[in-house]
Design a protein around this motif. Structure first.
Motif, PDB file in Angstrom:
ATOM      1  N   ILE A  77       0.859  -1.184   0.000  1.00  0.00           N
ATOM      2  CA  ILE A  77       0.000   0.000   0.000  1.00  0.00           C
ATOM      3  C   ILE A  77       0.900   1.240   0.000  1.00  0.00           C
ATOM      4  N   PHE A  78       0.470   2.271  -0.731  1.00  0.00           N
ATOM      5  CA  PHE A  78       1.210   3.528  -0.789  1.00  0.00           C
ATOM      6  C   PHE A  78       0.582   4.534   0.151  1.00  0.00           C
ATOM      7  N   VAL A  79       1.422   5.254   0.879  1.00  0.00           N
ATOM      8  CA  VAL A  79       0.943   6.334   1.738  1.00  0.00           C
ATOM      9  C   VAL A  79       1.477   7.639   1.158  1.00  0.00           C
ATOM     10  N   GLY A  80       0.604   8.370   0.499  1.00  0.00           N
ATOM     11  CA  GLY A  80       0.978   9.624  -0.140  1.00  0.00           C
ATOM     12  C   GLY A  80       1.009   9.492  -1.652  1.00  0.00           C
ATOM     13  N   TYR A  81       0.340  10.442  -2.316  1.00  0.00           N
ATOM     14  CA  TYR A  81       0.353  10.458  -3.781  1.00  0.00           C
ATOM     15  C   TYR A  81       1.354  11.521  -4.232  1.00  0.00           C
ATOM     16  N   SER A  82       2.348  11.116  -4.996  1.00  0.00           N
ATOM     17  CA  SER A  82       3.400  12.029  -5.452  1.00  0.00           C
ATOM     18  C   SER A  82       4.009  11.479  -6.728  1.00  0.00           C
ATOM     19  N   SER A  83       4.972  12.205  -7.269  1.00  0.00           N
ATOM     20  CA  SER A  83       5.673  11.711  -8.458  1.00  0.00           C
ATOM     21  C   SER A  83       6.443  10.430  -8.122  1.00  0.00           C
ATOM     22  N   LEU A 118      -3.183   5.884  -0.019  1.00  0.00           N
ATOM     23  CA  LEU A 118      -3.802   6.780   0.960  1.00  0.00           C
ATOM     24  C   LEU A 118      -3.216   8.176   0.756  1.00  0.00           C
ATOM     25  N   ASP A 119      -4.099   9.168   0.612  1.00  0.00           N
ATOM     26  CA  ASP A 119      -3.594  10.529   0.398  1.00  0.00           C
ATOM     27  C   ASP A 119      -4.626  11.539   0.871  1.00  0.00           C
ATOM     28  N   ASP A 120      -4.129  12.661   1.376  1.00  0.00           N
ATOM     29  CA  ASP A 120      -5.017  13.690   1.933  1.00  0.00           C
ATOM     30  C   ASP A 120      -5.461  14.718   0.907  1.00  0.00           C
ATOM     31  N   ASN A 121      -4.889  14.704  -0.275  1.00  0.00           N
ATOM     32  CA  ASN A 121      -5.179  15.742  -1.260  1.00  0.00           C
ATOM     33  C   ASN A 121      -5.926  15.238  -2.491  1.00  0.00           C
ATOM     34  N   LYS A 122      -5.953  13.923  -2.689  1.00  0.00           N
ATOM     35  CA  LYS A 122      -6.672  13.351  -3.823  1.00  0.00           C
ATOM     36  C   LYS A 122      -8.007  12.778  -3.336  1.00  0.00           C
ATOM     37  N   VAL A 181     -11.205  10.352  -2.969  1.00  0.00           N
ATOM     38  CA  VAL A 181     -11.360   8.899  -2.943  1.00  0.00           C
ATOM     39  C   VAL A 181     -11.891   8.424  -4.297  1.00  0.00           C
ATOM     40  N   GLY A 182     -11.268   7.396  -4.846  1.00  0.00           N
ATOM     41  CA  GLY A 182     -11.672   6.862  -6.137  1.00  0.00           C
ATOM     42  C   GLY A 182     -10.790   7.311  -7.280  1.00  0.00           C
ATOM     43  N   TYR A 183      -9.992   8.364  -7.038  1.00  0.00           N
ATOM     44  CA  TYR A 183      -9.058   8.807  -8.086  1.00  0.00           C
ATOM     45  C   TYR A 183      -8.057   7.672  -8.356  1.00  0.00           C
ATOM     46  N   THR A 184      -7.799   7.397  -9.634  1.00  0.00           N
ATOM     47  CA  THR A 184      -6.908   6.279  -9.962  1.00  0.00           C
ATOM     48  C   THR A 184      -5.732   6.722 -10.810  1.00  0.00           C
ATOM     49  N   TYR A 185      -4.634   6.017 -10.636  1.00  0.00           N
ATOM     50  CA  TYR A 185      -3.464   6.176 -11.503  1.00  0.00           C
ATOM     51  C   TYR A 185      -3.078   4.782 -12.000  1.00  0.00           C
ATOM     52  N   ARG A 186      -3.228   4.559 -13.289  1.00  0.00           N
ATOM     53  CA  ARG A 186      -2.915   3.283 -13.920  1.00  0.00           C
ATOM     54  C   ARG A 186      -3.622   2.110 -13.219  1.00  0.00           C
ATOM     55  N   GLY A 187      -4.858   2.360 -12.849  1.00  0.00           N
ATOM     56  CA  GLY A 187      -5.673   1.315 -12.230  1.00  0.00           C
ATOM     57  C   GLY A 187      -5.536   1.202 -10.725  1.00  0.00           C
ATOM     58  N   ILE A 188      -4.656   1.996 -10.111  1.00  0.00           N
ATOM     59  CA  ILE A 188      -4.474   1.970  -8.649  1.00  0.00           C
ATOM     60  C   ILE A 188      -5.284   3.114  -8.054  1.00  0.00           C
ATOM     61  N   ALA A 189      -6.214   2.799  -7.159  1.00  0.00           N
ATOM     62  CA  ALA A 189      -7.153   3.807  -6.648  1.00  0.00           C
ATOM     63  C   ALA A 189      -6.711   4.395  -5.317  1.00  0.00           C
ATOM     64  N   VAL A 190      -7.120   5.656  -5.095  1.00  0.00           N
ATOM     65  CA  VAL A 190      -6.954   6.299  -3.787  1.00  0.00           C
ATOM     66  C   VAL A 190      -8.079   5.791  -2.885  1.00  0.00           C
ATOM     67  N   LEU A 191      -7.695   5.195  -1.744  1.00  0.00           N
ATOM     68  CA  LEU A 191      -8.668   4.553  -0.854  1.00  0.00           C
ATOM     69  C   LEU A 191      -9.239   5.509   0.184  1.00  0.00           C
ATOM     70  N   GLY A 192      -8.474   6.554   0.520  1.00  0.00           N
ATOM     71  CA  GLY A 192      -8.915   7.480   1.555  1.00  0.00           C
ATOM     72  C   GLY A 192      -7.757   8.309   2.064  1.00  0.00           C
ATOM     73  N   PRO A 193      -7.964   9.121   3.132  1.00  0.00           N
ATOM     74  CA  PRO A 193      -6.887   9.943   3.696  1.00  0.00           C
ATOM     75  C   PRO A 193      -5.905   9.110   4.521  1.00  0.00           C
ATOM     76  N   THR A 194      -4.775   9.706   4.839  1.00  0.00           N
ATOM     77  CA  THR A 194      -3.729   8.999   5.599  1.00  0.00           C
ATOM     78  C   THR A 194      -4.182   8.675   7.020  1.00  0.00           C
ATOM     79  N   GLU A 195      -5.217   9.372   7.523  1.00  0.00           N
ATOM     80  CA  GLU A 195      -5.727   9.098   8.871  1.00  0.00           C
ATOM     81  C   GLU A 195      -6.297   7.689   8.991  1.00  0.00           C
ATOM     82  N   GLU A 196      -6.663   7.093   7.860  1.00  0.00           N
ATOM     83  CA  GLU A 196      -7.253   5.757   7.882  1.00  0.00           C
ATOM     84  C   GLU A 196      -6.202   4.645   7.858  1.00  0.00           C
TER      85      GLU A 196
END
Length: 469
Positions: A152-158, A181-185, A187-202
């Motif tokens: 799992i990734f924590v944080g959406y960045s380059s 998990l990211d606080d700025n994207k 929920v549901g935003y995807t990059y190459r099929g990988i979705a943002v599940l929620g904020p880092t608090e989760e």
């Protein structure tokens, strides 16, 4: 489902390696005494006694040379190189042990050193073959959806995007990304099929509810203030955590760290040639190589000199100011390939296709890089090296330093007659940015082996330049 247990796999690997060592040793004995029909000083059973110390010695060397690290991201070339190094060191240790022991153990006097050499060669071949077979089997298993590591990734960045790109491009690594998990994207935003599940608090809840193998911290640079809290949660979970820093725009290639009395210091750029020993080795190679090349190419240089001098008016050698090590200028030598022109005309841009200033002989020697051979004397003088970034004129250096980030880093090493960018096709009228990328890779990953590889490639595809006019 195959359980991904690195400890179990390593134990199995040790057993396989021990078997390969024994088989290689037996094959070396067969080759030496049965196939070559050499006189047998000792029986096979006597030779087998030596396996008692040899097997654990080689297994310890394999451990020392990182041959039991995960195969997920370790390259075949690196693994093959480490196998060769381990076996060479093992051979030297065993042979060195013969001298003090021959007075104690009489049988050692009749032990064949050649058999040990055969063993070393056979063991390298079998070990590389077996490991590539294991690698192929693991690749097939992972492509089938087994033996995966859930991440799992924590944080959406380059950094997260680049990591995902590499995972998708290398399915044999066996990674399955569960989400981001990211606080700025949203929920549901995807990059190459990988979705943002929620904020880092989760994060804490997700770790408790899901069985994850790894966590990748890929926070954007502006969000590093959250790092301490997130690391504490990860450490509490016991899940293996890795930090992928988002600083590619600042440190684009491989940084290195040093310990300052317990304070970790990250150096922005690793330049192996700032090491005195490395500098001496490279300079010795330059002197020996340039002298040998001058002798080998002297007939070609003599014929070229005659043709240049008899087909057009002007000096034989063309000198041009270039920028070299530590931004110091020097006069770089070439066979003259153009008509003599004024200093003002000389400052125009690079030579263009069908440039009328280029002579008939010049067109040939430029295309085949023969015009560069006088630079062997620049190498002897210490202005240049056999391998390195190509030097540029001061006018263009001033221009590119403002336009291309990190352009000036190339002047931390001596410029070269050939280079990593050149053997990869970036010569003449090609992308300067791409050329600098390859130059930076060379500067930060320099080894004697890389220099030899570049020289080898130059002979096969570096002399004839399709971009030379």
């Amino acid at each position: 489902m195959i359980k991904d247990n690195q400890r179990y796999f390593n134990r199995l690997h040790v057993v396989i390696d021990a078997a390969v060592i024994c088989i290689s040793y037996a094959l070396a004995w067969v080759f030496k005494f049965l196939i070559l029909r050499d006189p047998r000083g000792l029986s096979f059973s006597q030779y087998c006694v030596a396996l008692i110390p040899i097997v654990p010695l080689y297994l310890m060397l394999y451990l020392a040379f990182n041959l039991y690290t995960s195969k997920r991201v370790q390259g075949r070339r690196l693994e093959g190189s480490n196998i060769i190094k381990a076996n060479m060191v093992g051979l030297l240790i065993v042979m060195a042990a013969f001298f003090p022991l021959r007075d104690v153990i009489e049988a050692i006097e009749y032990y064949s050193r050649w058999m040990l050499a055969y063993f070393c060669v056979i063991n390298v071949i079998l070990e590389i073959g077996v490991r590539n077979l294991i690698r192929a089997m693991l690749r097939k298993i992972r492509r089938s959806g087994f033996n995966l590591r859930h991440l799992i990734f924590v944080g959406y960045s380059s950094a997260a995007e680049e990591f995902i790109d590499r995972i998708i491009a290398n399915p044999q690594w066996g990674y399955k990304v569960s989400g981001i998990l990211d606080d700025n994207k949203e929920v549901g935003y995807t990059y190459r099929g990988i979705a943002v599940l929620g904020p880092t608090e989760e994060l804490e809840g997700i770790l408790a509810e899901n069985r994850l193998d790894e966590i990748a911290l890929t926070l954007a640079l502006r969000e590093y203030y959250k790092l301490k809290r997130i690391v504490a949660i990860c450490e509490k979970s016991g899940v293996h955590t890795k930090f992928v820093p988002d600083y590619n725009d600042i440190i684009p290639t491989r940084p290195y760290t040093e310990d300052l009395l317990g304070l970790p210091v990250v150096n922005i750029r690793h330049v192996p040639l700032t090491n005195t020993f490395n500098m001496v080795c490279k300079r010795a190679m330059d002197i020996a190589g340039s002298v040998a090349a001058i002798i080998i190419f002297s007939p070609i240089m003599l014929v070229t000199a005659i043709l240049v001098k008899t087909t057009s008016k002007g000096p034989l050698i063309y000198k041009q100011e270039r920028v070299g090590l530590h931004n110091q200028t020097f006069q770089m030598y070439k066979f003259r390939s153009m008509e003599v022109q004024s200093a003002r005309a000389e400052k125009r841009a690079w030579t263009i296709r069908d440039d009328p200033r280029v002579t008939k002989v010049g067109r040939v020697i430029r295309k085949t890089s023969i015009d560069e051979l006088p630079q062997l004397f620049n190498i002897l003088r210490g202005d240049m090296s056999l391998v390195g970034p190509r030097p540029e004129r001061p006018f263009f250096v001033e221009k590119f330093r403002e336009e291309i980030p990190r352009y000036m880093v190339k002047h931390q090493v001596r410029p070269g007659l050939t280079g990593w960018a050149q053997v990869n096709g970036f010569r003449g009228d090609t992308s300067i940015k791409k050329r600098i990328e390859y130059d930076l890779y060379y500067i930060e990953n320099w080894t004697i082996g890389l220099d030899i590889k570049i020289l080898f490639l130059t002979f096969f595809k570096g002399f004839v330049n399709k971009n030379a006019y």
